[in-house]
Design an enzyme around this catalytic site. Structure first.
Site, PDB file in Angstrom:
ATOM      1  NE  ARG A 149      -4.573   8.382   7.342  1.00  0.00           N
ATOM      2  CZ  ARG A 149      -5.793   7.987   7.683  1.00  0.00           C
ATOM      3  NH1 ARG A 149      -6.000   6.776   8.186  1.00  0.00           N
ATOM      4  NH2 ARG A 149      -6.810   8.784   7.512  1.00  0.00           N
ATOM      5  CE  LYS A 270      -4.272  18.337   5.850  1.00  0.00           C
ATOM      6  NZ  LYS A 270      -4.366  16.930   6.291  1.00  0.00           N
ATOM      7  CD  GLU A 274      -7.620  15.649   4.729  1.00  0.00           C
ATOM      8  OE1 GLU A 274      -6.584  15.474   5.398  1.00  0.00           O
ATOM      9  OE2 GLU A 274      -8.041  14.825   3.901  1.00  0.00           O
ATOM     10  CE  LYS A 348      -2.112  14.463  -0.158  1.00  0.00           C
ATOM     11  NZ  LYS A 348      -3.098  13.695   0.627  1.00  0.00           N
ATOM     12  CG  ASP A 353      -5.619  11.190   0.033  1.00  0.00           C
ATOM     13  OD1 ASP A 353      -4.409  11.419   0.029  1.00  0.00           O
ATOM     14  OD2 ASP A 353      -6.303  11.126   1.071  1.00  0.00           O
ATOM     15  CD  GLU A 375       2.515  15.409  -0.036  1.00  0.00           C
ATOM     16  OE1 GLU A 375       2.701  16.620   0.184  1.00  0.00           O
ATOM     17  OE2 GLU A 375       1.603  14.768   0.498  1.00  0.00           O
ATOM     18  CD  GLU A 381      -3.927   7.409   3.934  1.00  0.00           C
ATOM     19  OE1 GLU A 381      -3.035   8.235   3.677  1.00  0.00           O
ATOM     20  OE2 GLU A 381      -5.077   7.728   4.294  1.00  0.00           O
ATOM     21  CD  GLU A 490      -4.098  -0.753 -11.552  1.00  0.00           C
ATOM     22  OE1 GLU A 490      -3.077  -1.254 -12.077  1.00  0.00           O
ATOM     23  OE2 GLU A 490      -4.679   0.241 -12.008  1.00  0.00           O
TER      24      GLU A 490
END
Ligand code: GCU
Length: 658
Positions: A149, A270, A274, A348, A353, A375, A381, A490
């Protein structure tokens, strides 16, 4: 300044000119240690350029305009005071970092630092760790490349399997970071692949070299590690966090790290996310996993940042009971109180995400006995990938100002002891790909220092430092381009908090149904009648009930849910009337037309600043505006056509929809 070719020495927000007010004066520096040495070097260089002087000796009897001194005065290591009496500006700090931050404070003030009396003010960061996580791979990943990313070229640290070995460049980066208050960097991707796993052990020397270049600017080094390290590096048969042999292995590995990097900050992890390994493999909890690493780090003063981004990425889209938004709270809220003192849960800011609009994660209000880091994602991204102007200051500021318990309770910025951003910098000549994306990096640092700072004032600072003595027209123009750019983005992308609708994989550009039948848990459920995800407790996934009051009640009902989050929380008919008075579908059309018009206007404003910005920088931004406008038009046409076709409801203003 008219640099013909861009180069990484583009100083971003610290061009030499920003030091002129300091460089023309006489400065006395009293302080010892490596970071104080950096301060001395900065002042000496400015004086060499502009004719000022670093006063020698102890300065007794000498006249000076600026005193930078390490004293005590009950200040913390990063704090400083700044005052001006009788023609002398005095910065006092107890440590090197405080002195350095004080120096940059004077640079920010410019001539104002030396004009008139200034009552003594104490400056201290509200958060202890202000960190950038680099999603940089050492080896080029076959899918994700050198930087996962990453939209700013290659990595500042690694190239094709090895350390770049460019300490000068890393040092220049650390300088930029220190100038906005960032004090920690994690040098590799949270997805730890085979090559990167070795940074922990046999390749720690390469990390130590990077740490050496970051250290003079007070930036500590952190490392992402794989939970499976005892197996993949140590040859053990298990990574079970409760196994003695595993714990011993980690203790030994950590000792090796501190032998190489005595001021090492700690690990970022992490796990069970994922595809990354984690404690679930051994039937252990995330507290077990975290605490094992915390125990290994504790004797050395290190911290483990354990990420709360844990969810099922192999979901069945037909299953309406699983809600990805719920996952972090479901996993972590029950563990409150179980984490070690040197463990920080890194959350996050939203439950999904890094979408352009999400509610604030309910995890941030649910673990009062756990240390928290918030975070955010400076790398864009899902917000235009540094091809679009999208200044995220106002969004981050909203997140940090959110009060999970409502009006009287603390804000997220007070609950979080640490703030983390996924870095948006790379080896691009402008550091961030889009030259204006530098504003995101700078704003993150300043908001991490003071989460309640006004982001628009922070933007003023960035403008002042980046374009010293900018005429009013440039300042106004930059504000016009940047201030509303997040809301503009947005408007022309996914509406009303619904999120995603991006091209799968690389996540750039629209694809309304791109993730609709995928395993990733990111659905919008649009049909001919309506759209949105029912996350209410009464009829939906129950996510809304993860909040405390008043938010649980506010989000539970479509009547009280804020418009911008409506489709995140509710599935509504296209004719549902928003609090704005518009129907959902008319809002979609209007927002998308407006968003593109706003990009056109920003492009026009930028074009009018050509005489005030160095040509290379101006041209780069102008070129990117062409792409932004093309892409925004594509978003508008695909989103509007999709909803016209699904709903059959024509645009009230009869505009062209395909
Ligand atoms: C996003 C992003 C991934 C990243 C992940 C994470 O899903 O697309 O590239 O690894 O976040 O934060 O771990």
């Amino acid at each position: 300044m008219n640099r013909a070719e861009p180069s990484w020495t583009d100083p971003a927000w610290l061009p030499p000119e920003a030091f002129r007010p300091l460089g023309t004066r006489r400065t006395l520096i009293r302080g010892t240690g490596p970071v104080a040495g950096t301060v001395r070097g900065e002042v000496a260089e400015a004086c060499a350029r502009f004719g000022g002087e670093v006063v020698r000796g102890d300065g007794t009897g000498a006249a000076y305009d600026l005193l930078l001194e390490m004293g005590d005065g009950g200040l913390g290591e990063e704090d400083f005071t700044c005052a001006r009496h009788g023609g002398t500006t005095t910065v006092t700090a107890s440590g090197g970092r405080g002195l350095l931050y004080g120096l940059f404070h004077v640079v920010r003030l410019g001539e104002k630092a030396f004009a008139g009396p200034r009552p003594g003010e104490v400056h201290r960061p509200a958060t202890a760790v202000r960190m950038l996580d680099h999603w940089d791979n050492v080896a080029v990943h076959p899918v994700m490349g050198q930087v996962e990313r990453g939209y700013a070229g290659g990595s500042l640290f690694w190239r094709e399997g090895r350390a770049r070995g460019e300490p000068g460049r890393v040092r220049a980066y650390a300088r930029l970071l220190a100038a906005c208050g960032i004090n920690a960097v994690c040098v590799n991707n949270v997805n730890v692949h085979a090559t990167e796993a070795h940074l922990l052990t046999d390749r720690i020397g390469e990390v130590a070299a990077i740490a050496g270049a970051l250290r003079p600017y007070g930036v500590r080094t952190h490392l992402s590690v794989t939970f499976a390290a005892p197996v993949v590096l140590g040859g053990l048969s298990t990574a079970d966090p409760l196994e003695a042999a595993v714990r011993q292995w980690w203790a030994r590995a950590v000792r090796g790290v501190y032998d190489a990097i005595p001021d090492f900050g700690g690990f970022v992890v992490k796990a069970d996310s994922e595809g990354q390994p984690g404690p679930f493999t051994y039937g252990r909890s995330h507290a077990d996993g975290t605490n094992m690493l915390a125990a290994a780090l504790a004797p050395h003063g290190g911290t483990v940042h354990w990420r709360a981004f844990v969810y099922d990425h192999r979901q069945d889209w037909r299953d309406r009971t699983t809600d990805r938004a719920r996952a972090a709270h479901d996993h972590f809220a029950p563990l409150d109180g179980e984490f070690a003192d040197n463990a920080v849960l890194q959350v996050k800011h939203g439950p999904m995400d890094f979408q352009v609009r999400e509610p604030v994660s309910p995890v941030l209000g649910a673990l009062p006995r756990t240390r928290l880091a918030v975070e955010v994602q400076a790398t864009q991204e899902y917000t235009g990938q540094q091809r679009h102007v999208c200044w995220l200051g106002p969004m981050w500021s909203e997140v940090l100002g959110f009060r999970p318990q409502g009006g009287a309770g603390p804000a997220v910025g007070e609950l979080a002891g640490h703030l983390v951003a996924v870095s948006n910098a790379g080896d691009d000549p402008f550091w961030t790909g889009h030259p204006l994306a530098q504003a995101n990096l700078y704003t993150f640092g300043r908001l991490a220092w003071r989460p309640d700072a006004d982001p628009y004032r922070v933007l003023d600072e960035w403008i002042g430092l980046t374009f010293p003595s900018a005429p009013e027209r440039l300042v106004t123009g930059l504000h016009a381009v940047l201030d509303g750019s997040w809301r503009t983005y947005e408007k022309y992308t996914a509406p009303l908090g619904v999120g995603f609708m991006v091209q799968p994989g690389h996540h750039y550009g629209p694809s309304v149904d791109g993730y609709e039948y995928s395993p990733w848990g990111t659905y919008h459920f649009a049909d001919r009648d309506g759209i949105g995800v029912d996350r209410s407790a009464a009829t939906g996934t129950g996510y809304a009930a993860q909040y405390a009051e008043p938010w649980a009640g506010v989000y539970e009902s479509a009547a009280t849910c804020p418009d911008e989050l409506l489709l995140f929380f509710h599935h509504v008919p296209y004719g549902h009337v928003l609090r704005s008075g518009k129907t959902v579908v008319q809002h979609v059309y209007d927002a998308h037309f407006e968003g593109v018009e706003e990009v056109e206007e920003a492009r026009r404003v930028w074009a009018g600043l050509a005489d005030l910005v160095e040509p290379v920088r101006h041209t780069r931004v102008a070129e990117l505006f062409e792409e932004q406008l093309r892409s925004a038009g594509e978003w508008r046409d695909q989103i509007n056509s999709y909803f016209l076709r699904k709903s059959g409801v024509p645009d009230a203003h009869g505009r062209r929809i395909y």
